[in-house]
Write a protein that holds these residues in place. Structure first.
Motif, PDB file in Angstrom:
ATOM      1  N   TRP A   1      30.410 156.802  -9.317  1.00  0.00           N
ATOM      2  CA  TRP A   1      29.435 155.957  -8.629  1.00  0.00           C
ATOM      3  C   TRP A   1      29.873 154.508  -8.541  1.00  0.00           C
ATOM      4  CZ3 TRP A   1      25.344 157.552  -5.880  1.00  0.00           C
ATOM      5  CH2 TRP A   1      24.922 158.866  -6.063  1.00  0.00           C
ATOM      6  N   LEU A   2      30.683 154.059  -9.480  1.00  0.00           N
ATOM      7  CA  LEU A   2      31.219 152.700  -9.436  1.00  0.00           C
ATOM      8  C   LEU A   2      32.598 152.692 -10.040  1.00  0.00           C
ATOM      9  CD1 LEU A   2      30.836 151.402 -12.529  1.00  0.00           C
ATOM     10  CD2 LEU A   2      28.506 151.206 -11.754  1.00  0.00           C
ATOM     11  N   LEU A   3      33.243 151.546 -10.000  1.00  0.00           N
ATOM     12  CA  LEU A   3      34.620 151.410 -10.488  1.00  0.00           C
ATOM     13  C   LEU A   3      34.641 150.616 -11.779  1.00  0.00           C
ATOM     14  CD1 LEU A   3      36.282 150.488  -7.090  1.00  0.00           C
ATOM     15  CD2 LEU A   3      36.212 152.734  -8.182  1.00  0.00           C
ATOM     16  N   GLN A   4      35.452 151.072 -12.725  1.00  0.00           N
ATOM     17  CA  GLN A   4      35.649 150.338 -13.968  1.00  0.00           C
ATOM     18  C   GLN A   4      37.080 149.823 -13.995  1.00  0.00           C
ATOM     19  OE1 GLN A   4      34.938 152.455 -17.616  1.00  0.00           O
ATOM     20  NE2 GLN A   4      35.242 150.631 -18.853  1.00  0.00           N
ATOM     21  N   GLU A   5      37.198 148.509 -14.143  1.00  0.00           N
ATOM     22  CA  GLU A   5      38.512 147.873 -14.228  1.00  0.00           C
ATOM     23  C   GLU A   5      39.104 148.129 -15.615  1.00  0.00           C
ATOM     24  OE1 GLU A   5      39.511 146.158 -11.455  1.00  0.00           O
ATOM     25  OE2 GLU A   5      37.604 146.617 -10.516  1.00  0.00           O
ATOM     26  N   THR A   6      40.408 147.970 -15.749  1.00  0.00           N
ATOM     27  CA  THR A   6      41.047 148.146 -17.049  1.00  0.00           C
ATOM     28  C   THR A   6      40.546 147.119 -18.060  1.00  0.00           C
ATOM     29  OG1 THR A   6      42.911 146.805 -16.318  1.00  0.00           O
ATOM     30  CG2 THR A   6      43.143 149.191 -16.123  1.00  0.00           C
ATOM     31  N   SER A   7      40.059 145.988 -17.573  1.00  0.00           N
ATOM     32  CA  SER A   7      39.538 144.948 -18.450  1.00  0.00           C
ATOM     33  C   SER A   7      38.145 145.274 -18.971  1.00  0.00           C
ATOM     34  CB  SER A   7      39.490 143.617 -17.699  1.00  0.00           C
ATOM     35  OG  SER A   7      38.599 143.730 -16.598  1.00  0.00           O
ATOM     36  N   GLY A   8      37.571 146.390 -18.509  1.00  0.00           N
ATOM     37  CA  GLY A   8      36.225 146.762 -18.932  1.00  0.00           C
ATOM     38  C   GLY A   8      35.146 146.209 -18.023  1.00  0.00           C
ATOM     39  N   MET A   9      35.545 145.592 -16.923  1.00  0.00           N
ATOM     40  CA  MET A   9      34.572 145.063 -15.975  1.00  0.00           C
ATOM     41  C   MET A   9      34.238 146.139 -14.946  1.00  0.00           C
ATOM     42  SD  MET A   9      36.087 141.233 -15.573  1.00  0.00           S
ATOM     43  CE  MET A   9      34.603 140.442 -14.976  1.00  0.00           C
ATOM     44  N   PHE A  10      33.050 146.030 -14.357  1.00  0.00           N
ATOM     45  CA  PHE A  10      32.560 147.031 -13.422  1.00  0.00           C
ATOM     46  C   PHE A  10      32.323 146.420 -12.059  1.00  0.00           C
ATOM     47  CE2 PHE A  10      31.328 148.221 -17.687  1.00  0.00           C
ATOM     48  CZ  PHE A  10      31.743 149.535 -17.760  1.00  0.00           C
ATOM     49  N   SER A  11      32.574 147.202 -11.017  1.00  0.00           N
ATOM     50  CA  SER A  11      32.331 146.729  -9.658  1.00  0.00           C
ATOM     51  C   SER A  11      31.789 147.873  -8.812  1.00  0.00           C
ATOM     52  CB  SER A  11      33.608 146.166  -9.038  1.00  0.00           C
ATOM     53  OG  SER A  11      34.607 147.149  -8.968  1.00  0.00           O
ATOM     54  N   ALA A  12      31.136 147.489  -7.710  1.00  0.00           N
ATOM     55  CA  ALA A  12      30.604 148.478  -6.780  1.00  0.00           C
ATOM     56  C   ALA A  12      31.768 149.161  -6.089  1.00  0.00           C
ATOM     57  CB  ALA A  12      29.695 147.804  -5.766  1.00  0.00           C
ATOM     58  N   GLY A  13      31.542 150.348  -5.669  1.00  0.00           N
ATOM     59  CA  GLY A  13      32.574 151.111  -4.980  1.00  0.00           C
ATOM     60  C   GLY A  13      32.529 152.529  -5.463  1.00  0.00           C
ATOM     61  N   ARG A  14      32.967 153.391  -4.649  1.00  0.00           N
ATOM     62  CA  ARG A  14      32.946 154.806  -5.011  1.00  0.00           C
ATOM     63  C   ARG A  14      34.375 155.315  -5.049  1.00  0.00           C
ATOM     64  NH1 ARG A  14      28.694 152.630  -5.285  1.00  0.00           N
ATOM     65  NH2 ARG A  14      26.728 153.259  -4.404  1.00  0.00           N
ATOM     66  N   ARG A  15      34.631 156.158  -6.006  1.00  0.00           N
ATOM     67  CA  ARG A  15      35.933 156.802  -6.056  1.00  0.00           C
ATOM     68  C   ARG A  15      35.704 158.295  -5.943  1.00  0.00           C
ATOM     69  NH1 ARG A  15      36.550 159.331 -10.791  1.00  0.00           N
ATOM     70  NH2 ARG A  15      35.498 158.544 -12.627  1.00  0.00           N
ATOM     71  N   PRO A  16      36.646 159.025  -5.380  1.00  0.00           N
ATOM     72  CA  PRO A  16      36.468 160.472  -5.245  1.00  0.00           C
ATOM     73  C   PRO A  16      36.461 161.137  -6.623  1.00  0.00           C
ATOM     74  CG  PRO A  16      38.645 159.806  -4.467  1.00  0.00           C
ATOM     75  CD  PRO A  16      37.890 158.557  -4.820  1.00  0.00           C
ATOM     76  N   VAL A  17      35.577 162.078  -6.779  1.00  0.00           N
ATOM     77  CA  VAL A  17      35.471 162.825  -8.026  1.00  0.00           C
ATOM     78  C   VAL A  17      35.656 164.292  -7.706  1.00  0.00           C
ATOM     79  CG1 VAL A  17      33.931 163.443  -9.922  1.00  0.00           C
ATOM     80  CG2 VAL A  17      33.920 161.134  -9.021  1.00  0.00           C
ATOM     81  N   ALA A  18      36.499 164.971  -8.477  1.00  0.00           N
ATOM     82  CA  ALA A  18      36.723 166.397  -8.263  1.00  0.00           C
ATOM     83  C   ALA A  18      35.467 167.182  -8.613  1.00  0.00           C
ATOM     84  CB  ALA A  18      37.897 166.871  -9.122  1.00  0.00           C
ATOM     85  N   VAL A  19      35.089 168.083  -7.743  1.00  0.00           N
ATOM     86  CA  VAL A  19      33.928 168.941  -7.987  1.00  0.00           C
ATOM     87  C   VAL A  19      34.452 170.299  -8.391  1.00  0.00           C
ATOM     88  CG1 VAL A  19      31.900 169.994  -6.955  1.00  0.00           C
ATOM     89  CG2 VAL A  19      32.587 167.687  -6.273  1.00  0.00           C
ATOM     90  N   PRO A  20      34.063 170.783  -9.600  1.00  0.00           N
ATOM     91  CA  PRO A  20      34.547 172.094 -10.042  1.00  0.00           C
ATOM     92  C   PRO A  20      34.176 173.188  -9.041  1.00  0.00           C
ATOM     93  CG  PRO A  20      33.429 170.942 -11.814  1.00  0.00           C
ATOM     94  CD  PRO A  20      33.207 170.150 -10.561  1.00  0.00           C
ATOM     95  N   GLY A  21      35.133 174.009  -8.697  1.00  0.00           N
ATOM     96  CA  GLY A  21      34.910 175.115  -7.781  1.00  0.00           C
ATOM     97  C   GLY A  21      35.013 174.760  -6.311  1.00  0.00           C
ATOM     98  N   ALA A  22      35.176 173.482  -6.003  1.00  0.00           N
ATOM     99  CA  ALA A  22      35.290 173.069  -4.597  1.00  0.00           C
ATOM    100  C   ALA A  22      36.746 173.173  -4.160  1.00  0.00           C
ATOM    101  CB  ALA A  22      34.802 171.643  -4.422  1.00  0.00           C
ATOM    102  N   ALA A  23      36.931 173.506  -2.902  1.00  0.00           N
ATOM    103  CA  ALA A  23      38.284 173.587  -2.349  1.00  0.00           C
ATOM    104  C   ALA A  23      38.838 172.169  -2.193  1.00  0.00           C
ATOM    105  CB  ALA A  23      38.264 174.297  -1.013  1.00  0.00           C
ATOM    106  N   PRO A  24      40.101 171.957  -2.517  1.00  0.00           N
ATOM    107  CA  PRO A  24      40.678 170.632  -2.334  1.00  0.00           C
ATOM    108  C   PRO A  24      40.722 170.249  -0.865  1.00  0.00           C
ATOM    109  CG  PRO A  24      42.368 172.181  -3.075  1.00  0.00           C
ATOM    110  CD  PRO A  24      41.045 172.915  -3.049  1.00  0.00           C
ATOM    111  N   SER A  25      40.432 168.979  -0.583  1.00  0.00           N
ATOM    112  CA  SER A  25      40.463 168.519   0.814  1.00  0.00           C
ATOM    113  C   SER A  25      41.899 168.221   1.217  1.00  0.00           C
ATOM    114  CB  SER A  25      39.595 167.285   1.006  1.00  0.00           C
ATOM    115  OG  SER A  25      40.023 166.257   0.140  1.00  0.00           O
TER     116      SER A  25
END
Length: 84
Positions: free
Chosen positions: A59-83
């Motif tokens: 749902w959001l992005l976590q920087e290596t520094s521990g900071m958080f920002s808006a943005g979405r990253r793709p998340v693998a869904v178990p059982g879903a075919a790879p795009s």
């Protein structure tokens, strides 16, 4: 976003407001302050825990520094075919 708990929605709201303004990521302490929770260790750790959970779920992005920002990253869904 209504599938999320109200606390999680509030955290996303704080970070989403910053993105159009071109502002960078926030620390958990800054998110807690923006939410009006204060800076006690318990409140900050609660926000950090929820923000990490949101980052783990894409749902959001976590920087290596521990900071958080808006943005979405793709998340693998178990059982879903790879795009392709």
């Amino acid at each position: 976003m209504t599938v999320l708990a109200p606390d999680h929605q509030r955290i996303l709201g704080v970070l989403d407001e910053r993105q159009p303004a071109g502002k960078g990521p926030l620390k958990a302490r800054e998110i807690a302050v923006d939410l009006g929770l204060g800076t006690t260790a318990a409140k900050v750790e609660g926000v950090r825990s929820k923000a990490r959970r949101l980052a783990e779920r894409g749902w959001l992005l976590q920087e290596t520094s521990g900071m958080f920002s808006a943005g979405r990253r793709p998340v693998a869904v178990p059982g879903a075919a790879p795009s392709a």
